[in-house]
Design a protein around this motif. Sequence first.
Motif, mmCIF file in Angstrom:
data_model
loop_
_atom_site.group_PDB
_atom_site.id
_atom_site.type_symbol
_atom_site.label_atom_id
_atom_site.label_comp_id
_atom_site.label_asym_id
_atom_site.label_seq_id
_atom_site.Cartn_x
_atom_site.Cartn_y
_atom_site.Cartn_z
ATOM 1 N N TYR A 131 -13.013 -2.433 20.748
ATOM 2 C CA TYR A 131 -11.726 -2.230 21.410
ATOM 3 C C TYR A 131 -10.577 -2.271 20.408
ATOM 4 N N PHE A 132 -10.745 -3.047 19.346
ATOM 5 C CA PHE A 132 -9.644 -3.317 18.422
ATOM 6 C C PHE A 132 -9.350 -2.166 17.465
ATOM 7 N N VAL A 133 -10.078 -1.050 17.592
ATOM 8 C CA VAL A 133 -9.688 0.135 16.817
ATOM 9 C C VAL A 133 -8.321 0.635 17.256
ATOM 10 N N PHE B 47 -2.884 -2.528 11.520
ATOM 11 C CA PHE B 47 -4.233 -3.049 11.723
ATOM 12 C C PHE B 47 -4.295 -4.470 11.190
ATOM 13 N N ALA B 48 -4.883 -5.371 11.980
ATOM 14 C CA ALA B 48 -4.906 -6.787 11.605
ATOM 15 C C ALA B 48 -6.119 -7.162 10.776
ATOM 16 N N ALA C 133 -11.568 -3.848 11.947
ATOM 17 C CA ALA C 133 -11.035 -2.893 12.926
ATOM 18 C C ALA C 133 -10.642 -1.582 12.255
ATOM 19 N N PHE C 134 -10.053 -1.664 11.066
ATOM 20 C CA PHE C 134 -9.648 -0.453 10.364
ATOM 21 C C PHE C 134 -10.873 0.367 9.962
ATOM 22 N N GLY C 135 -11.906 -0.320 9.468
ATOM 23 C CA GLY C 135 -13.139 0.383 9.110
ATOM 24 C C GLY C 135 -13.797 1.043 10.303
ATOM 25 N N LYS C 136 -13.771 0.363 11.448
ATOM 26 C CA LYS C 136 -14.331 0.944 12.671
ATOM 27 C C LYS C 136 -13.504 2.144 13.145
ATOM 28 N N GLN D 96 -4.895 -2.054 -1.967
ATOM 29 C CA GLN D 96 -4.342 -0.784 -1.501
ATOM 30 C C GLN D 96 -4.632 -0.543 -0.014
ATOM 31 N N THR D 97 -5.782 -1.002 0.455
ATOM 32 C CA THR D 97 -6.073 -0.879 1.881
ATOM 33 C C THR D 97 -5.123 -1.746 2.695
ATOM 34 N N GLN D 98 -4.720 -2.883 2.147
ATOM 35 C CA GLN D 98 -3.749 -3.724 2.850
ATOM 36 C C GLN D 98 -2.427 -2.989 3.061
ATOM 37 N N LEU D 99 -2.018 -2.169 2.095
ATOM 38 C CA LEU D 99 -0.807 -1.365 2.266
ATOM 39 C C LEU D 99 -0.945 -0.440 3.469
ATOM 40 N N VAL D 100 -2.110 0.181 3.569
ATOM 41 C CA VAL D 100 -2.358 1.124 4.660
ATOM 42 C C VAL D 100 -2.422 0.391 5.997
#
Length: 284
Positions: free
Chosen positions: A166-168, A240-241, A245-248, A230-234
Amino acid sequence: MCFTALPDMGWSPRHELNGQTVLITGSLGFLGSVLLEQVLRLTEVAKVYLLVRGKKHLTAAQRVEKMLCLPLFHLLHDDARNGIRNVFDKVQAVEGDLTLPGLGLSAEDAAAVRREVNVIVHCAADIELDAQVHKTLKANYLGTRGLLELAADCHRLRVFLHTSTYFVNSHLPRHTLVKEQMYRLPLSLPEPGMTQAEYEAAADAGKLTVTHDKFVAAMLERPAEEADQQTQLVMQRLNFASSYAFGKFLTELMVEEFPLPSRVSKAVVRPSLISSIAGAPYPG
């Protein structure tokens, strides 16, 4: 959420799985084990392949045998002891690993899966919320892609079902009605050394836009610590927390676009928080 429409009337898992051969990933986990018990108890499935890693000196078959002795399966054991039916003969472990080329399957097991499987239910995932980006992308994005590549070669496949979360859609504002659809977001690839402000400005200008596969490939090519930063910037830009969730989210995009034969229905399910069982085989 279905990408390929399924019939609105008269559809039921019991009917759809009657006489079918199913491949389940993640069957040793909480969700996957409950799914397996329900499939064996409530349907007339012909056969169930379980894709399982060998671990701690135990083969895949030994790990599955150990799981099937758990109280979760007590109703099925009661049936077997009382001579009603023995569904455990339908279960076959195949040793593999979603993070390995070809899923780590032997040539014999891969051939059997391609020849026999009608339905794939993908429950396996690395569920660590704040895992390193390399770890979550390799397990969840690349692992799912490897399974889809196998699915594309399954001659009798009818359904590919992917378990997401759900968290996507946690990037949506509070109190949003989340519909059964994809919520696409513009992906922008940070350049090494960028600050959040520099990244936001470049992304707003449309200079860094990439597709999900290019984004994943770029992050996996970069050193792990750099990829995390760099993924934290995105993630901050897109709200996205967690890296999970971001990977999903990225994985859903890939599942939607991956080409499978037209006879195959693709679907995504998005569970929220998964807790205890309310009814059979026992509450708790």
